[in-house]
Each structure stands twice: as C-alpha cells, then as structure tokens.
Design a protein around this motif. Structure first.
Motif, PDB file in Angstrom:
ATOM      1  N   THR A 377     -45.198 -70.778  30.845  1.00 46.69           N
ATOM      2  CA  THR A 377     -43.954 -71.473  30.550  1.00 46.69           C
ATOM      3  C   THR A 377     -43.722 -72.578  31.572  1.00 46.69           C
ATOM      4  O   THR A 377     -44.378 -72.644  32.615  1.00 46.69           O
ATOM      5  N   ALA A 378     -42.772 -73.439  31.272  1.00 46.99           N
ATOM      6  CA  ALA A 378     -42.453 -74.521  32.192  1.00 46.99           C
ATOM      7  C   ALA A 378     -41.974 -73.972  33.534  1.00 46.99           C
ATOM      8  O   ALA A 378     -42.291 -74.518  34.596  1.00 46.99           O
ATOM      9  N   ALA A 379     -41.208 -72.863  33.482  1.00 50.41           N
ATOM     10  CA  ALA A 379     -40.720 -72.271  34.730  1.00 50.41           C
ATOM     11  C   ALA A 379     -41.878 -71.724  35.562  1.00 50.41           C
ATOM     12  O   ALA A 379     -41.932 -71.906  36.784  1.00 50.41           O
ATOM     13  N   GLN A 380     -42.830 -71.047  34.894  1.00 51.42           N
ATOM     14  CA  GLN A 380     -44.004 -70.549  35.616  1.00 51.42           C
ATOM     15  C   GLN A 380     -44.825 -71.698  36.165  1.00 51.42           C
ATOM     16  O   GLN A 380     -45.324 -71.639  37.294  1.00 51.42           O
ATOM     17  N   ALA A 381     -44.952 -72.745  35.370  1.00 47.38           N
ATOM     18  CA  ALA A 381     -45.712 -73.907  35.821  1.00 47.38           C
ATOM     19  C   ALA A 381     -45.052 -74.553  37.028  1.00 47.38           C
ATOM     20  O   ALA A 381     -45.727 -74.995  37.959  1.00 47.38           O
ATOM     21  N   GLN A 382     -43.740 -74.582  37.011  1.00 48.56           N
ATOM     22  CA  GLN A 382     -43.040 -75.199  38.135  1.00 48.56           C
ATOM     23  C   GLN A 382     -43.231 -74.378  39.411  1.00 48.56           C
ATOM     24  O   GLN A 382     -43.380 -74.936  40.504  1.00 48.56           O
ATOM     25  N   ARG A 383     -43.269 -73.048  39.281  1.00 52.45           N
ATOM     26  CA  ARG A 383     -43.511 -72.220  40.463  1.00 52.45           C
ATOM     27  C   ARG A 383     -44.920 -72.447  40.994  1.00 52.45           C
ATOM     28  O   ARG A 383     -45.129 -72.561  42.203  1.00 52.45           O
ATOM     29  N   THR A 384     -45.892 -72.512  40.078  1.00 53.15           N
ATOM     30  CA  THR A 384     -47.260 -72.780  40.515  1.00 53.15           C
ATOM     31  C   THR A 384     -47.353 -74.157  41.147  1.00 53.15           C
ATOM     32  O   THR A 384     -48.011 -74.343  42.180  1.00 53.15           O
ATOM     33  N   ALA A 385     -46.692 -75.133  40.545  1.00 50.95           N
ATOM     34  CA  ALA A 385     -46.709 -76.484  41.093  1.00 50.95           C
ATOM     35  C   ALA A 385     -46.080 -76.530  42.477  1.00 50.95           C
ATOM     36  O   ALA A 385     -46.561 -77.247  43.366  1.00 50.95           O
ATOM     37  N   GLN A 386     -45.018 -75.760  42.685  1.00 48.44           N
ATOM     38  CA  GLN A 386     -44.393 -75.713  44.003  1.00 48.44           C
ATOM     39  C   GLN A 386     -45.357 -75.137  45.035  1.00 48.44           C
ATOM     40  O   GLN A 386     -45.442 -75.607  46.172  1.00 48.44           O
ATOM     41  N   SER A 387     -46.123 -74.119  44.606  1.00 46.49           N
ATOM     42  CA  SER A 387     -47.132 -73.548  45.500  1.00 46.49           C
ATOM     43  C   SER A 387     -48.210 -74.573  45.823  1.00 46.49           C
ATOM     44  O   SER A 387     -48.672 -74.669  46.972  1.00 46.49           O
ATOM     45  N   LEU A 388     -48.616 -75.351  44.823  1.00 46.57           N
ATOM     46  CA  LEU A 388     -49.616 -76.389  45.058  1.00 46.57           C
ATOM     47  C   LEU A 388     -49.087 -77.463  45.996  1.00 46.57           C
ATOM     48  O   LEU A 388     -49.798 -77.941  46.889  1.00 46.57           O
ATOM     49  N   LEU A 389     -47.841 -77.835  45.797  1.00 48.04           N
ATOM     50  CA  LEU A 389     -47.239 -78.855  46.647  1.00 48.04           C
ATOM     51  C   LEU A 389     -47.203 -78.385  48.097  1.00 48.04           C
ATOM     52  O   LEU A 389     -47.530 -79.140  49.028  1.00 48.04           O
TER      53      LEU A 389
END
Length: 728
Positions: A377-389
């Motif tokens: 989901t977009a929310a899961q993707a955003q959490r993963t993206a935050q980890s990548l950032l």
C-alpha cells in the motif's frame, strides 16, 4: 543432432558458424554495457571483446579473429582515426563502424575516406544494429567470393585440414535410420572422450547418448530436414565418456549419388558447451546492472509490466518508488567517476538491505534507482521510503581523506488497476520525485488520487466486513473442481477445494475481492483454518470419494505458511480424523513460497513427514521460478494459466509451457496445467507429456458435496489415448 528455432532478427550467420566476434573500442563502461544491451535486446547475437587503450587495441588486433569493430572517437591517449589506422593495418577486411557523439560533417567524411565502414551517432543508437547487420553481410559477401576462389585452387588441402585439423568432429552415416556411423574423424576423442572405433559401425551409439529430453525433438527435426533435402543445424546435449553432457552443434546434409539417390549423410559436431555457459552469463547481465549488481532498467520495465498486469487481473495494489540521489554529481565531478562508482556500489548494498523481501530494487542509470514493491500500500511504501531516505542520510562516504554525504529524493506512486500504462506510471513517479526535489530535496512525495485511493480503501474494508460476516454467519461454502489425469500413468483424478462466499443475494462473490483483504488485514489464517476443518469433515463423511480421487488440494495463504501454530493445528486435525494424510495436497503459490522460502520449506517438511503432499501453484509467474524450485519439496507443479492459454495457436506459448513441463519432470514433479479451456488445448498438453489438466474443459467448479456425490470412474475420461470427447 538438434536445432534452435530460427530467429528472424538474428545476424545472418552461416550454418555451423559461431556468432560474430565484435571488438568494441570504448573507454566508458556504462556506454559499453548500453551497446551490449542494445545488441542483445535487438537479437544481434555476438561475442564482444572491449578494449579502451591503444596497447590493448594493438594486442587484440594482433590476436585477430574479429568480424566487426565498433569504436568511440574520443579515446584515452589517442583518437578514433588512430584506432581506424591500426585496424586497417592489422585487419583490413574487418568492417569498422564509428559509434560516438556527434561529429562534424567534415570529420565524418574524413573517417569514411580513411576506411571507416559507417558512422552511427550515440544519440541515434537504434541505427547501430542495422548498420552492423549491413556491414557484416557485405563483409561476408566479400569473404564468400574470396572463399569460392580459394576453394577452386585448394580443395584437396582444405579437405585435408578440415578432417585432420578442424576442432569440429567430421562424420558420415548411412542415409536412413538408424543412421549407422561409417566415418568419424580422430578428434572425436578430444570432444567426447570416445575413440572412433567405438562409434563406427554401431547402430545405437549416437541415439543412446542423446539427452532424454532432447531425443524426440532432435530425431524428428533431423528427419524433417533430411526429407526436405536441406542443410540442417541442430544443437543438443550429448553424453561424453566421462558421464557429463556437452552441448554439440550438429551441421549436416544429405549427399546423393549420380542417380540422385541418397548416398550418405555428412556433417560435423562442434562443442558449443562454453557458448551455452556464456549465454547463461549474458542472460544475467541482460537483466542486471554490472556496477551495482542490482536489477537493471530492462528488468525493472519487465517487473513493472508484471505488476500492472497483476493489478488489473487480481485487483492487487503495488507501489513504485522512484529515487534520485541528491548531491551525487558533486562527488562525481570533484572526485571522479571511480569515487562515484564506489559510492553507488555502497549505497546499492545499503538500500537493498533496507527493502522488503521480494521487492525489486533497480538501478535505472546514473544516480537513479527504482523500487517496485509488490502487494504494498501507499502507507507501507512510504514507511519503506522513509527507511531508504534514512539509510542514505546516514551514509558517510570517505574518499581519499574527504568525507561526503548525499541525500535522496523519492517519489511514490501506487500501481493499481486504473494506473494506465507502464509509461504513465513511470511519468507519474518521476513527477513525484521532481516535486520532492522541488520541495527541498532529501524528502518523500506521495502521489495521491483521492477518488481512487478512497475507492480502494472502501473495497478493502468492505472485503473485511464481508469476510467477518461470512465467517460469523456460516455463509462460506466449499466448491470443488476436478483435476483430470491425462494418462493412466499419472494416476487417478484429483480435486481442488475452492472457497466461495455467497452474497446476501445468493450471487457468489469473486475471490479477488476477499483474499487480498484477508491477507492484508490478518484474516487469512482464520479462513485457512475454516477451510481445513470443513474439508476434513466433508471428506470424512464421503469415504467413497476418498477412494475415487487420488488427492484433494487445499489452498493455503502466505501468512499460514510461516505460522508454527497453524502447522501444529494441521497435524493434530489430520491425526484426529479418518482422512489419510496422503490424500491431502496443500497448494502454495509460487510467490508465497519464494517470499517466505525458509518458512515454506520448514512448513512443507513438517507436513510431508506425516504423508501430506504439496503443489506449487501458478508456477512460472515469478521472476526466479527455476532458481528456487530445487529448494522446494513439492510433488506437483501447477503451470500458470498464462503459459497454457492459447498454446494451440501460439508456438512460443507452447514452447514455454513445454519447457516448464520438461523441467518439472526432470526434477521428479508431476505437472498440472491450469486454465485449460478447450479440447484443442488439452490435446496439446497431452502431446507435451503434461500429467494433469484443470479448467473448464474438465468441469467447472461446483459445490463440493455435489462433486463428491457424482458417480465417476476412478480415472478421468481424459486418460484415453484417443482425442478428447466433447463431453469431457
């Protein structure tokens, strides 16, 4: 003696000849890989040697053997005209094509006057393959004319060299089966380990050593080409004296006597084992970025297409992160490309470690990366993206006493049923990344379309509500669909149990509206327990059905595979009832098995220990199907319906299905073809050796009690040796 299908895009290589050798003079690794990928992608099969300096070029030209030369113009320590002069000195007949940045008209004319064959600007790379094909064809025409002249003068010498010095094995056989070998050159021993006297006069020597999977194909193709009086070339695996299989390229033709009657078959065997190994390596390079080891743009586009197809077909939601490094150019410009390359390698390792298992991290080129997140989901993707950032932000890069810190801007876009084409998704993700940069860099921007997001959330929540109400009110029912054996050797028919939920109006709700919601919101385990309990109770009350069907397939979700309590529940449930464990076959999707490989193997071994069997569902749909198959202790491979539909009309689809079936059999698995919708498809499946078939042609899914009550033979009518009847 076996053959590859002819590729209309392949270079015009004479029968029996190796792929062209291409000398690439290019100092930039990225451009070299781009050119190699372009050639491979356009079907231009060649062997590439790259050089970047004048000494390396001189050494390569001294060694010789190249069919084409492609050169950049600006080179370290010398230029393209110098490279052209060296090439004309050492290999005057080899076509020389410039592939470089834009040159002035006068410089292009100068290059052509000094012997260049053609000039292709790098901004117009698609013109490179046609230019190479034309140059290679013209060179081969010149070579053919020269060879014809030399043939007249040196026939005896060439024949002597061919037989005694050629790396290929020369042979002759009788013109009709079983093709008894009448002559074979002495170098048979060097290639296969057998001596000529072991083969000459033996009827079955060659046939006995063909790989079993190649035997039928090869013998049929050889006989066909001989009937057409054509020169044939086939490739196959041949067992050598050491017990290993080697790939041989067999080029042959029929020779006729003065009366026009077949006299003998003459041909040659060339050992192409190394070429096949190289092809496998090139296959890896075709889908991976050499610098970082991540998937490349080509593989990314393939996965993005697959995600879109899944989203449209199953209602799944995936996500795409488009990442562009911030301040990377400063490192590259200040410290050089070596520093930039090392930074990219280091970041690639850290980013890969911060992604979810099963996600595809790609390097698109330069300092751009992409992450395809399946079932995210977009929310899961955003959490993963935050980890990548955070991963990039915490990376301190030291290079020759200087420390650098870069950031990353990330754009996120959902991949859903209404996302449009792959180009639309990429464009949206790129725009989101641009907005992240525009808002201050080193941050995340999520692309939102309120209507679609709201509709998706409503669908999911509605699915959860329907599941909960269905379980609480006892409205779920089990359906069954016959899995029909295609031969007596395969055994009796099986039956797949399918979960259905009637709506309040009595209309069955599609599983695609329920299963994703169940897995996403933690209801899958509860559904799996209900199915197992209801199935065992129903089967216990139908002892005749237990005798009539070989196995009953029960689908399990990914969360249940990793649940130790669920495994214990299954063992206890089977031990407490009369249903033999060996009649139960649990189906696990390929994606679930690979995404949870260790848990899946542990789970399977526990249940196989009490006699249960396993089927790998939707096989072939994943990216790493064959790689992981050997690790999974499954009994059945269910060939994904995408590889079955249309095989009676599409030779490529038929070949893909056959390859999956053959590999399954080599690994000792029974195969089941899904989505068999017509008699014509079934006949092709039977002819290909598929063991079982499932689909509308064998019977639609009906309530399980109704299917178990049918009076049916122990074996399906589809096991008949003749054509399938319309009533099947």
């Amino acid at each position: 003696m076996a053959s590859r299908a002819q590729d209309p895009l392949a270079p015009d290589v004479p029968a029996g000849a190796a792929a062209p050798r291409l000398l690439l003079i290019e100092d930039t690794a990225e451009d070299a890989h781009l050119i190699a990928g372009l050639l491979s992608g356009d079907g231009f099969d060649c062997r590439i040697t790259r050089v970047a300096t004048r000494p390396a070029l001189e050494q390569a030209l001294a060694q010789g053997g190249y069919d084409l030369i492609v050169s950049d113009y600006t080179l370290p320590g010398f230029d393209g005209l110098s490279a052209l002069a060296l090439a004309r000195e050492h290999a005057p007949e080899v076509p020389f094509v410039f592939c470089t940045g834009t040159l002035g008209e006068e410089r292009v004319v100068q290059c052509l006057q000094q012997g260049a064959t053609d000039y292709v600007p790098k901004h117009n790379l698609p013109r490179l393959v046609p230019a190479l094909r034309r140059a290679l064809a013209e060179a081969r025409q010149r070579q053919a004319r020269l060879a014809a002249e030399q043939r007249v003068q040196h026939t005896e010498r060439r024949l002597h060299n061919l037989v005694n010095s050629s790396p290929a094995v020369i042979y002759a056989t009788t013109p009709f089966p079983p093709h008894v070998t009448t002559f074979v050159s002495d170098n048979l021993y060097a290639v296969t380990g057998y001596r000529p006297e072991e083969m000459i006069g033996r009827e079955s020597f060659w046939l006995e050593r063909l790989h079993p999977d190649d035997l039928a194909r090869v013998t049929a193709e050889v006989e066909l080409q001989l009937e057409q009086a054509a020169m044939g070339t086939v490739e196959y695996r041949f067992g050598d004296a050491g017990g290993r299989y080697r790939w041989l390229q067999d080029s042959f033709r029929m020779v006729f006597d003065e009366d026009g009657q077949p006299a003998e078959i003459v041909g040659s065997w060339a050992d192409v084992t190394a070429a096949h190994a190289l092809a496998e390596e090139l296959s890896w390079h075709a889908s991976h970025d050499t610098l970082t080891g991540l998937a490349n743009r080509r593989e990314f586009e393939r996965q993005l297409d697959a995600a879109l197809l899944d989203a449209r077909g199953n209602g799944s939601v995936h996500s795409l992160c488009y990442m562009d490094l911030d301040q990377f150019k400063l490192v590259n410009d200040t410290c050089g490309h070596d520093a930039g390359d090392e930074l990219l390698r280091r970041l690639a390792r850290r980013l890969a470690a911060a992604t979810r298992k099963g996600d595809l991290l790609c390097r698109l080129g330069g300092d751009e990366f992409a992450l395809v997140m399946m079932h995210c989901t977009a929310a899961q993707a955003q959490r993963t993206a935050q980890s990548l950032l955070e991963t990039v932000r915490q990376c301190r890069f030291d290079w020759k006493g200087r420390q650098w810190q870069v950031g990353v801007s990330i754009g996120i876009v959902a991949i859903a049923a209404g996302s449009g084409k792959a180009a639309d998704v990429m464009r949206t993700a790129d725009e989101a990344c641009y907005l992240a940069k525009d808002q201050g860099r080193n941050r995340i921007h999520v692309h939102h379309e309120q209507d679609e997001n709201l509709a998706r959330r409503r669908r999911e929540m509605h699915g959860v509500t329907m599941i909960t109400e269905g379980l609480d009110e006892g409205r779920f029912v089990l359906y069954g669909q016959r899995i029909s054996a295609l031969s007596a050797a395969a055994g009796a028919d099986g039956c797949e149990l399918l979960l259905r939920l009637p709506g309040r109006d009595g209309v069955l709700l599609p599983p695609s509206t329920l299963i994703p919601a169940a897995e996403r919101y933690g209801l899958a385990g509860r559904l799996d327990r209900w199915v197992v309990e209801r199935a065992l109770a129903t089967l216990a009350a139908s002892p005749a059905a237990l005798r009539r069907f070989d196995h009953f397939a029960i689908n399990l979700s990914a969360p249940s595979i990793g649940d130790h309590e669920f495994a214990a529940f299954l063992i206890d449930a089977l031990a407490a009832g009369p249903v033999p464990a060996n009649r139960i076959c649990f189906e696990i999707t390929e994606t679930a098995a690979i995404d949870n490989l260790l848990d899946a193997v542990r789970f399977m071994n526990m249940l196989r220990g009490i006699g249960c069997r396993f089927a790998l569902d939707d096989f072939g749909s994943g990216m790493s199907s064959f790689r992981y198959l050997r690790h999974l202790p499954v009994d059945f491979l269910k060939i994904d319906g995408a590889f079955v539909t249309g095989i009676h009309e599409d030779e490529v689809a038929l070949a893909m299905m056959r390859s999956i079936n053959d590999i399954g059999h080599v690994m000792g698995k029974l195969t089941v073809a899904e989505c068999a919708e017509s008699i014509a498809v079934v006949e092709h499946l039977r002819a290909s050796g598929v063991d079982f078939v499932q689909g509308h042609v064998t019977g639609r899914a009906v309530p399980l009690a109704e299917l178990l009550a049918e009076v049916a033979p122990a074996r399906s009518r589809l096991t008949a040796s003749g054509p399938v009847s319309k009533g099947a």
